[in-house]
Design a protein around this motif. Structure first.
Motif, PDB file in Angstrom:
ATOM      1  N   LEU A  74       0.731  -1.339  -0.186  1.00  0.00           N
ATOM      2  CA  LEU A  74      -0.116   0.260  -0.149  1.00  0.00           C
ATOM      3  C   LEU A  74       0.628   1.478   0.271  1.00  0.00           C
ATOM      4  N   MET A  75       0.853   2.057  -0.643  1.00  0.00           N
ATOM      5  CA  MET A  75       1.601   3.274  -0.692  1.00  0.00           C
ATOM      6  C   MET A  75       0.395   4.543  -0.309  1.00  0.00           C
ATOM      7  N   ILE A  76       0.639   5.206   0.062  1.00  0.00           N
ATOM      8  CA  ILE A  76       0.883   6.536   0.535  1.00  0.00           C
ATOM      9  C   ILE A  76       1.153   7.911   0.314  1.00  0.00           C
ATOM     10  N   GLY A  77       0.084   9.260  -0.582  1.00  0.00           N
ATOM     11  CA  GLY A  77       1.395   9.856  -1.135  1.00  0.00           C
ATOM     12  C   GLY A  77       0.386  10.977  -1.347  1.00  0.00           C
ATOM     13  N   ASN A  78       0.617  12.337  -1.866  1.00  0.00           N
ATOM     14  CA  ASN A  78      -0.788  13.762  -1.875  1.00  0.00           C
ATOM     15  C   ASN A  78      -0.441  13.420  -3.343  1.00  0.00           C
ATOM     16  N   SER A  79       0.739  12.695  -4.830  1.00  0.00           N
ATOM     17  CA  SER A  79       0.354  13.121  -5.863  1.00  0.00           C
ATOM     18  C   SER A  79      -0.545  12.573  -6.330  1.00  0.00           C
ATOM     19  N   LEU A  80      -1.009  12.084  -7.305  1.00  0.00           N
ATOM     20  CA  LEU A  80      -2.026  11.213  -7.999  1.00  0.00           C
ATOM     21  C   LEU A  80      -0.921  11.120  -9.022  1.00  0.00           C
ATOM     22  N   LYS A  81      -0.141  11.753 -10.081  1.00  0.00           N
ATOM     23  CA  LYS A  81       0.656  11.208 -10.567  1.00  0.00           C
ATOM     24  C   LYS A  81       2.215  10.165 -10.344  1.00  0.00           C
ATOM     25  N   SER A  82       2.198  10.968  -9.005  1.00  0.00           N
ATOM     26  CA  SER A  82       3.266  10.155  -9.236  1.00  0.00           C
ATOM     27  C   SER A  82       3.173   9.277  -7.757  1.00  0.00           C
ATOM     28  N   ASP A  83       2.314   8.713  -6.917  1.00  0.00           N
ATOM     29  CA  ASP A  83       1.718   7.764  -6.024  1.00  0.00           C
ATOM     30  C   ASP A  83       1.274   7.237  -5.284  1.00  0.00           C
ATOM     31  N   VAL A  84       0.632   7.652  -6.709  1.00  0.00           N
ATOM     32  CA  VAL A  84      -1.162   7.212  -6.971  1.00  0.00           C
ATOM     33  C   VAL A  84      -0.619   6.082  -7.862  1.00  0.00           C
ATOM     34  N   LEU A  85      -1.319   6.766  -9.217  1.00  0.00           N
ATOM     35  CA  LEU A  85      -1.457   5.844 -10.078  1.00  0.00           C
ATOM     36  C   LEU A  85      -0.617   4.761 -10.944  1.00  0.00           C
ATOM     37  N   PRO A  86       0.710   5.236 -10.607  1.00  0.00           N
ATOM     38  CA  PRO A  86       1.498   3.851 -10.927  1.00  0.00           C
ATOM     39  C   PRO A  86       1.890   2.240  -9.946  1.00  0.00           C
ATOM     40  N   LEU A  87       1.548   2.683  -8.979  1.00  0.00           N
ATOM     41  CA  LEU A  87       1.407   1.676  -8.006  1.00  0.00           C
ATOM     42  C   LEU A  87      -0.737   1.299  -8.717  1.00  0.00           C
ATOM     43  N   VAL A  88      -1.331   1.690  -8.606  1.00  0.00           N
ATOM     44  CA  VAL A  88      -2.309   1.365  -9.327  1.00  0.00           C
ATOM     45  C   VAL A  88      -2.111   0.253 -10.071  1.00  0.00           C
ATOM     46  N   ASN A  89      -1.241   0.943 -11.275  1.00  0.00           N
ATOM     47  CA  ASN A  89      -1.385  -0.326 -12.426  1.00  0.00           C
ATOM     48  C   ASN A  89      -0.384  -0.909 -12.902  1.00  0.00           C
ATOM     49  N   ILE A  90       0.638  -1.466 -11.133  1.00  0.00           N
ATOM     50  CA  ILE A  90       1.211  -2.255 -11.396  1.00  0.00           C
ATOM     51  C   ILE A  90       0.445  -3.371 -10.601  1.00  0.00           C
ATOM     52  N   GLY A  91      -0.398  -3.134  -9.666  1.00  0.00           N
ATOM     53  CA  GLY A  91      -0.978  -3.471  -9.150  1.00  0.00           C
ATOM     54  C   GLY A  91      -1.162  -3.336  -7.502  1.00  0.00           C
ATOM     55  N   ALA A  92      -0.474  -3.064  -6.869  1.00  0.00           N
ATOM     56  CA  ALA A  92      -0.668  -2.786  -5.845  1.00  0.00           C
ATOM     57  C   ALA A  92      -1.564  -1.687  -5.526  1.00  0.00           C
ATOM     58  N   ARG A  93      -1.891  -0.857  -4.081  1.00  0.00           N
ATOM     59  CA  ARG A  93      -3.183  -0.017  -3.430  1.00  0.00           C
ATOM     60  C   ARG A  93      -2.414   0.891  -3.542  1.00  0.00           C
ATOM     61  N   ALA A  94      -3.381   2.217  -3.269  1.00  0.00           N
ATOM     62  CA  ALA A  94      -2.787   3.460  -3.099  1.00  0.00           C
ATOM     63  C   ALA A  94      -3.762   4.362  -1.900  1.00  0.00           C
ATOM     64  N   VAL A  95      -3.127   5.349  -1.624  1.00  0.00           N
ATOM     65  CA  VAL A  95      -3.939   5.990  -1.266  1.00  0.00           C
ATOM     66  C   VAL A  95      -3.967   7.281  -0.690  1.00  0.00           C
ATOM     67  N   HIS A  96      -4.838   8.328  -1.206  1.00  0.00           N
ATOM     68  CA  HIS A  96      -4.207   9.439  -1.724  1.00  0.00           C
ATOM     69  C   HIS A  96      -4.653  10.631  -0.987  1.00  0.00           C
ATOM     70  N   ILE A  97      -3.551  11.435  -0.711  1.00  0.00           N
ATOM     71  CA  ILE A  97      -4.109  12.462   0.745  1.00  0.00           C
ATOM     72  C   ILE A  97      -3.826  13.834   0.200  1.00  0.00           C
ATOM     73  N   PRO A  98      -4.267  14.218  -0.824  1.00  0.00           N
ATOM     74  CA  PRO A  98      -4.217  16.416  -0.997  1.00  0.00           C
ATOM     75  C   PRO A  98      -3.481  17.035  -0.321  1.00  0.00           C
ATOM     76  N   PHE A  99      -2.177  16.893  -0.806  1.00  0.00           N
ATOM     77  CA  PHE A  99      -1.643  18.180   0.021  1.00  0.00           C
ATOM     78  C   PHE A  99      -2.524  19.749  -0.850  1.00  0.00           C
ATOM     79  N   HIS A 100      -2.509  20.898   0.096  1.00  0.00           N
ATOM     80  CA  HIS A 100      -3.166  21.924  -0.494  1.00  0.00           C
ATOM     81  C   HIS A 100      -2.015  23.195  -1.680  1.00  0.00           C
ATOM     82  N   THR A 101      -1.046  22.630  -1.936  1.00  0.00           N
ATOM     83  CA  THR A 101      -0.116  22.758  -2.811  1.00  0.00           C
ATOM     84  C   THR A 101       0.298  21.401  -3.562  1.00  0.00           C
ATOM     85  N   THR A 102      -0.255  22.203  -4.917  1.00  0.00           N
ATOM     86  CA  THR A 102       1.089  20.764  -6.302  1.00  0.00           C
ATOM     87  C   THR A 102       1.274  21.928  -6.719  1.00  0.00           C
ATOM     88  N   TRP A 103       2.851  20.781  -7.626  1.00  0.00           N
ATOM     89  CA  TRP A 103       4.162  21.559  -8.247  1.00  0.00           C
ATOM     90  C   TRP A 103       2.767  21.486  -9.394  1.00  0.00           C
TER      91      TRP A 103
END
Length: 232
Positions: free
Chosen positions: A176-205
């Motif tokens: 399970l991966m936990i991170g603030n970035s959909l692009k870097s912390d979430v979608l790549p993990l889901v695509n390889i069969g892992a699970r993820a939690v997205h916790i948005p931060f108020h400022t995103t690059w």
């Protein structure tokens, strides 16, 4: 959308803007950069050119403060037609040093969550950026004791994650991966069969923003890190 957390044995945490504040310092420095270059261009144009320069240089410098500073200097030279004053270049170097020296500000609930999870799961840090800077921040954070492994990746794409999980002998379906970035912390993990939690931060690059509509099958979005404790 809720996901099934059964079978999770290893939890990975992003560092910047998941464990501690980071992007805020970049935004503040960008404003100071625009102030230093205001005689050459509008703030909007300066912001656009700096971002363009950063993206152009990612393959050379990677992520982190040092590459950001080099991109600021290059951008300043371009915007000024190589007329920028040496004292301005010196000021840009000082801005970078100021960023590196910033105290580590933990986000709310971080220690509570790590303390709760450390005896139930194998915890690791998966972040990207400058190795020395990230090691320094982890040491200053006081969180090192919670983690079995720390990895500073050159990038966070599917292959980066797959290679690392294989190296650490972790099956994707137990991770399970936990991170603030959909692009870097979430979608790549889901695509390889892992699970993820997205916790948005108020400022995103801008580079980390996901503009297209994505299916949230395989991950959950939560408001705060402590919400994770309701599920694992």
């Amino acid at each position: 959308m809720e996901i099934n957390f059964d079978g999770i044995s290893v939890i990975g945490f992003d560092a910047d803007d998941t464990l501690w504040v980071n992007e805020t310092y970049f935004r503040d420095t960008e404003d100071k950069f625009a102030d230093l270059l205001e005689k050459y261009e509008t703030k909007n144009k300066i912001d656009q050119e700096l971002f363009r320069t950063e993206i152009k240089n990612l393959d050379l410098y990677g992520y982190g403060i040092k590459g950001f500073v080099l991109s600021m200097i290059e951008c300043a030279l371009e915007l000024s037609n190589n007329q920028v004053a040496p004292k301005t270049v010196s000021a840009l170097l000082d801005l970078g040093k100021e960023m590196i020296r910033q105290p580590v500000e933990l986000l709310e609930g971080v220690e509570e969550v790590l303390q709760s999870l450390k005896d139930k799961y194998r915890l690791i840090v998966l972040t990207k950026g400058d190795l020395l800077d990230q090691e320094r921040k982890l040491e200053r954070s006081g969180l090192s004791e919670y983690f079995h492994h720390v990895e500073v990746l050159s990038d966070k794409k599917e292959k980066n994650y797959s290679d690392l999980l294989e190296h650490l002998q972790i099956e994707p379906d137990e991770f399970l991966m936990i991170g603030n970035s959909l692009k870097s912390d979430v979608l790549p993990l889901v695509n390889i069969g892992a699970r993820a939690v997205h916790i948005p931060f108020h400022t995103t690059w801008q580079h980390e923003e996901v503009t297209e509509v994505v299916d949230n099958n395989g991950y959950m979005t939560m408001c705060t890190l402590t919400d994770v404790l309701k599920y694992v």
